[in-house]
Design an enzyme around this catalytic site. Structure first.
Site, mmCIF file in Angstrom:
data_model
loop_
_atom_site.group_PDB
_atom_site.id
_atom_site.type_symbol
_atom_site.label_atom_id
_atom_site.label_comp_id
_atom_site.label_asym_id
_atom_site.label_seq_id
_atom_site.Cartn_x
_atom_site.Cartn_y
_atom_site.Cartn_z
ATOM 1 N N LYS A 1 0.827 -1.274 0.051
ATOM 2 C CA LYS A 1 -0.033 -0.097 -0.182
ATOM 3 C C LYS A 1 0.753 1.233 -0.118
ATOM 4 O O LYS A 1 0.202 2.312 -0.421
ATOM 5 C CB LYS A 1 -1.248 -0.046 1.205
ATOM 6 C CG LYS A 1 -2.138 -0.866 0.969
ATOM 7 C CD LYS A 1 -2.816 -0.819 2.372
ATOM 8 C CE LYS A 1 -4.115 -1.861 2.127
ATOM 9 N NZ LYS A 1 -5.180 -1.642 3.131
ATOM 10 N N GLY B 1 -0.835 0.903 12.797
ATOM 11 C CA GLY B 1 -0.511 0.328 11.274
ATOM 12 C C GLY B 1 -1.333 1.122 10.302
ATOM 13 O O GLY B 1 -1.693 2.457 10.465
ATOM 14 N N LEU C 1 -12.448 -2.849 13.265
ATOM 15 C CA LEU C 1 -12.110 -3.145 11.380
ATOM 16 C C LEU C 1 -12.040 -4.386 11.316
ATOM 17 O O LEU C 1 -12.176 -4.768 10.205
ATOM 18 C CB LEU C 1 -10.893 -2.243 11.356
ATOM 19 C CG LEU C 1 -10.873 -1.021 10.772
ATOM 20 C CD1 LEU C 1 -11.617 0.273 11.777
ATOM 21 C CD2 LEU C 1 -9.562 -0.176 10.407
HETATM 22 P P1 NAP Z 1 -1.004 -3.559 9.772
HETATM 23 O O1 NAP Z 1 -0.532 -2.149 9.126
HETATM 24 O O2 NAP Z 1 -0.211 -4.509 9.932
HETATM 25 O O3 NAP Z 1 -1.175 -2.683 11.401
HETATM 26 C C1 NAP Z 1 -1.721 -3.627 12.368
HETATM 27 C C2 NAP Z 1 -1.262 -2.698 13.824
HETATM 28 O O4 NAP Z 1 -1.910 -3.483 14.758
HETATM 29 C C3 NAP Z 1 0.351 -2.674 14.024
HETATM 30 O O5 NAP Z 1 0.651 -1.569 13.435
HETATM 31 C C4 NAP Z 1 0.344 -2.905 15.372
HETATM 32 O O6 NAP Z 1 0.672 -1.818 16.196
HETATM 33 C C5 NAP Z 1 -0.994 -3.636 15.876
HETATM 34 N N1 NAP Z 1 -0.812 -4.918 16.042
HETATM 35 C C6 NAP Z 1 -0.477 -6.008 15.073
HETATM 36 N N2 NAP Z 1 -0.513 -7.231 15.719
HETATM 37 C C7 NAP Z 1 -0.779 -6.816 17.046
HETATM 38 C C8 NAP Z 1 -0.980 -7.833 17.928
HETATM 39 N N3 NAP Z 1 -0.742 -9.137 18.225
HETATM 40 N N4 NAP Z 1 -1.294 -7.422 19.166
HETATM 41 C C9 NAP Z 1 -1.473 -6.136 19.296
HETATM 42 N N5 NAP Z 1 -1.489 -5.003 18.602
HETATM 43 C C10 NAP Z 1 -1.160 -5.782 17.265
HETATM 44 O O7 NAP Z 1 -2.378 -3.859 9.460
HETATM 45 P P2 NAP Z 1 -3.484 -2.980 8.850
HETATM 46 O O8 NAP Z 1 -3.648 -2.761 7.647
HETATM 47 O O9 NAP Z 1 -3.446 -1.638 9.692
HETATM 48 O O10 NAP Z 1 -4.820 -3.723 9.220
HETATM 49 C C11 NAP Z 1 -5.301 -4.109 10.666
HETATM 50 C C12 NAP Z 1 -6.516 -4.677 10.743
HETATM 51 O O11 NAP Z 1 -7.625 -3.790 10.121
HETATM 52 C C13 NAP Z 1 -6.531 -6.005 9.844
HETATM 53 O O12 NAP Z 1 -7.173 -6.969 10.747
HETATM 54 C C14 NAP Z 1 -7.344 -5.753 8.829
HETATM 55 O O13 NAP Z 1 -7.805 -6.961 8.057
HETATM 56 C C15 NAP Z 1 -8.246 -4.619 9.146
HETATM 57 N N6 NAP Z 1 -8.819 -3.888 8.205
HETATM 58 C C16 NAP Z 1 -10.025 -3.898 7.786
HETATM 59 C C17 NAP Z 1 -10.537 -2.885 6.962
HETATM 60 C C18 NAP Z 1 -11.964 -2.970 6.601
HETATM 61 O O14 NAP Z 1 -12.456 -2.512 5.513
HETATM 62 N N7 NAP Z 1 -12.809 -3.660 7.529
HETATM 63 C C19 NAP Z 1 -9.786 -2.013 6.026
HETATM 64 C C20 NAP Z 1 -8.312 -2.218 6.566
HETATM 65 C C21 NAP Z 1 -7.877 -3.066 7.540
HETATM 66 P P3 NAP Z 1 1.567 -1.637 17.366
HETATM 67 O O15 NAP Z 1 2.715 -2.319 16.688
HETATM 68 O O16 NAP Z 1 1.869 -0.152 17.276
HETATM 69 O O17 NAP Z 1 0.991 -2.384 18.440
#
Ligand code: NAP
Length: 271
Positions: A65, A146, A229
């Site tokens: 992205k 994230g 989300l």
């Molecule tokens: P990402 O860039 O990997 O970021 C997720 C963040 O969550 C990380 O930066 C981390 O922050 C935290 N995290 C990750 N694993 C963790 C764990 N085991 N325990 C606690 N915190 C954790 O992912 P993303 O793209 O932001 O997506 C995040 C979620 O949103 C996913 O589940 C995705 O499917 C969902 N999402 C949904 C939609 C929708 O349309 N509904 C759209 C986009 C994303 P820290 O390191 O600061 O703790």
């Protein structure tokens, strides 16, 4: 061959919601188009993919992205501020001329594709959040730092809602000057005074459905709105704990559909 071709790029892409969603939509609505999933080992393969066919648009997923931006000609305001793109519109027109001027005479011959990047997570989140907002939802806690948290924070800034982000790592400020605290610093008093709580972490997502963010759930009230989300499962433990305390809740499923619909409208020049 279909009239229009769309494609999701990412790594991996085989579990994607978009492929099923768009191909079912094209079938049901009689749209002469197809949607393909292309797994790229390396983002460097994007240029060859772009030139391999007359694409009408792309979706972009993890982990590209941010990296995709260097291949794009322009960005929407949201995508530029967030620094992440999940939708690309492809315009074919003679070099130096604008998309609007050339839409009518859209021809692949002698044309260089122009790529415009958008972030439809912003539209998906905003359009599903705003109908639920009440005046006391003026302060928010965002769990996670994230990519999705950037889109969420963008919308909250636009709506004038103050927020703090919570991270597993204790840091003072992150991207866009956000205030970031650790889970240990997230007190019951803070939860009480922030009536909107948004989970942007993957915690609780299938197959890890017994997991949940560690926040002081007993401080939740009937005035709280919990937004997860995560869309699979639709009812995560985070949302269930909120429901048990009388909170209003919303899963990520509505946002998922809204961001996909927004991508299609962008490709069709409807927004
Ligand atoms: P990402 O860039 O990997 O970021 C997720 C963040 O969550 C990380 O930066 C981390 O922050 C935290 N995290 C990750 N694993 C963790 C764990 N085991 N325990 C606690 N915190 C954790 O992912 P993303 O793209 O932001 O997506 C995040 C979620 O949103 C996913 O589940 C995705 O499917 C969902 N999402 C949904 C939609 C929708 O349309 N509904 C759209 C986009 C994303 P820290 O390191 O600061 O703790």
């Amino acid at each position: 061959m279909r009239n229009k071709k769309f494609c999701l790029i990412g790594h991996p892409v085989h579990h994607s919601f978009s492929g099923r969603y768009f191909n079912e939509k094209f079938e049901l609505e009689g749209i002469d188009a197809e949607y393909l999933l292309v797994d790229l080992d390396d983002i460097n393969q994007f240029e060859a993919l772009l030139l391999s066919s007359k694409w009408s648009g792309f979706n972009v997923t993890i982990p590209y992205k941010k990296e995709i931006i260097k291949y794009l000609d322009s960005l929407s305001l949201e995508a530029e501020e967030i620094g992440a793109v999940n939708t690309i519109k492809v315009c074919y027109f003679p070099e130096g001329e604008s998309c609007a001027e050339n839409r009518a005479k859209n021809s692949v011959k002698d044309c260089k594709p122009q790529l415009i990047g958008y972030n439809t997570d912003v539209i998906g989140f905003e359009s599903t959040l705003t109908p639920l907002l009440e005046p006391h939802h003026n302060r928010a806690i965002i769990l996670g730092t994230g990519g999705a948290s950037m889109a969420v924070a963008y919308v909250l800034r636009k709506l004038g809602i103050e927020y703090v982000k919570v991270s597993r790592t204790a840091i003072n400020s992150g991207n866009c000057g956000d205030n970031i605290i650790s889970y240990n610093q997230l007190t019951a008093e803070m939860v009480e005074s922030h009536k909107l709580i948004i989970n942007t972490t993957p915690i609780g997502m299938t197959p890890n459905t017994t997991e949940y963010p560690t926040i002081p759930y007993d401080a939740l009230t009937t005035q709280h709105l919990l937004y997860d989300l995560v869309y699979n499962p639709e009812r995560t433990l985070f949302l269930q704990f909120g429901e048990e305390r009388g909170c209003k809740t919303i899963s990520g499923l509505a946002m998922l559909y809204a961001q996909a619909d927004a991508a299609y409208k962008i490709w069709e020049d409807k927004i």
